[in-house]
Design a protein around this motif. Structure first.
Motif, mmCIF file in Angstrom:
data_model
loop_
_atom_site.group_PDB
_atom_site.id
_atom_site.type_symbol
_atom_site.label_atom_id
_atom_site.label_comp_id
_atom_site.label_asym_id
_atom_site.label_seq_id
_atom_site.Cartn_x
_atom_site.Cartn_y
_atom_site.Cartn_z
ATOM 1 N N ILE A 272 34.233 9.339 54.468
ATOM 2 C CA ILE A 272 33.296 9.697 55.536
ATOM 3 C C ILE A 272 34.062 9.854 56.842
ATOM 4 O O ILE A 272 34.868 8.985 57.211
ATOM 5 N N ALA A 273 33.799 10.944 57.536
ATOM 6 C CA ALA A 273 34.374 11.141 58.866
ATOM 7 C C ALA A 273 33.387 10.652 59.924
ATOM 8 O O ALA A 273 32.181 10.575 59.683
ATOM 9 N N ASP A 274 33.888 10.312 61.085
ATOM 10 C CA ASP A 274 33.049 9.939 62.236
ATOM 11 C C ASP A 274 32.180 8.718 61.964
ATOM 12 O O ASP A 274 30.983 8.696 62.293
ATOM 13 N N LEU A 275 32.747 7.694 61.350
ATOM 14 C CA LEU A 275 32.054 6.422 61.199
ATOM 15 C C LEU A 275 31.954 5.715 62.549
ATOM 16 O O LEU A 275 32.698 6.022 63.485
ATOM 17 N N TYR A 276 31.047 4.741 62.627
ATOM 18 C CA TYR A 276 31.016 3.876 63.803
ATOM 19 C C TYR A 276 32.281 3.018 63.753
ATOM 20 O O TYR A 276 32.450 2.181 62.871
ATOM 21 N N LEU A 277 33.173 3.228 64.700
ATOM 22 C CA LEU A 277 34.496 2.617 64.670
ATOM 23 C C LEU A 277 34.840 2.080 66.046
ATOM 24 O O LEU A 277 34.706 2.783 67.046
#
Length: 260
Positions: free
Chosen positions: A76-81
């Motif tokens: 998954i791209a653009d996770l809450y990080l």
């Protein structure tokens, strides 16, 4: 598929590839079957589990390195990080464990090999909905799996301290970190949401008081649906008002008016 772990050839030429003495370690959290989970992986040649992590390319931003590692591991791209701490104790890794890894990759290191030097590691935590994660396994890794936060196996180096620091950071910021919003599916029960907060806080919460507080924020809607639980009383399903939630998050509004 892009390999997350370096090949022997890459390791041998790493001075021209990776930023010297800097690494990234990621605490990836998910919620499944009533428990908060941490994603771990383990090398074939090691008996200790590790956090997903890696090195930073010379021409790569550190945040981009963390996103690259996460995209490879959970698909998954653009996770809450969030970046939460720099781990830099001089004794955080052991030379003998690093030597064992190099040997398994067929490398006989010369004195001063970059892989044996002291590393500082930037810690990140990420929140992912369990059902959306698609776990990838590199051929250098024996196993990858989700472990209950309160039942973690023995971890490599200071990775246990990294997990603990991540949870403590979220605990301190629990009013503004969208843990339920990021970890739960579109429809969920109030007990599921409460279990996530209890796992982070480390103690049980009053059921009625918790529900009252969560609904008072105005970001959660009760649906005209119930979860079928066999012989047990079916609980109502809820959903987040995503438009309001994102507006509140961008505006710095407390997502939960938290008090004991």
């Amino acid at each position: 598929m892009t390999k997350r772990y370096p090949t022997a050839e890459v390791l041998a030429q790493a001075n021209d590839t990776f930023l010297d003495s800097v690494s990234v370690d990621c605490v990836i959290l998910a919620f499944h079957q009533g428990s908060l989970k941490v994603l771990l992986n383990k090398f074939k040649i090691s008996d200790k589990w590790m956090l997903p992590g890696g090195f930073v390319h010379i021409d790569e931003n550190v945040d981009d390195a963390a996103n690259r590692i996460l995209k490879f591991r959970v698909g998954i791209a653009d996770l809450y990080l969030k970046q939460f701490h720099l781990f830099g104790n001089c004794d955080r890794t052991r030379k003998e464990e690093s030597l064992k890894m190099l040997d398994s990759w067929g490398i006989t290191p010369e004195n001063g090999h970059w892989f044996l030097k002291r590393f500082v590691s930037m810690g990140y935590y990420a929140l992912v909905e369990y059902s959306k994660a698609s776990i990838s396994i590199d051929e250098s890794v024996e196993e990858v799996g989700w472990y209950d936060l309160d039942k973690l196996p023995e971890l490599y180096a200071d990775h246990g301290a990294i997990v603990e620091k991540a949870i403590n950071t979220i605990r301190i910021q629990i009013g503004i970190v969208p843990i339920g919003y990021e970890l739960l599916p579109e429809k969920f029960t109030m007990p599921e949401l409460r279990l996530i907060y209890e796992a982070i806080l480390g103690y049980e919460l009053d059921r009625r008081n918790f529900q009252r507080k969560m609904l008072s924020v105005g970001l959660i809607n009760r649906l005209d649906e119930k979860r079928k639980n066999g012989a047990h009383k079916a609980p109502y399903l809820y959903s987040f008002n995503r438009e309001k939630y994102e507006e509140a998050s961008l505006g710095g509004v407390h997502l939960m008016p938290w008090t004991h």
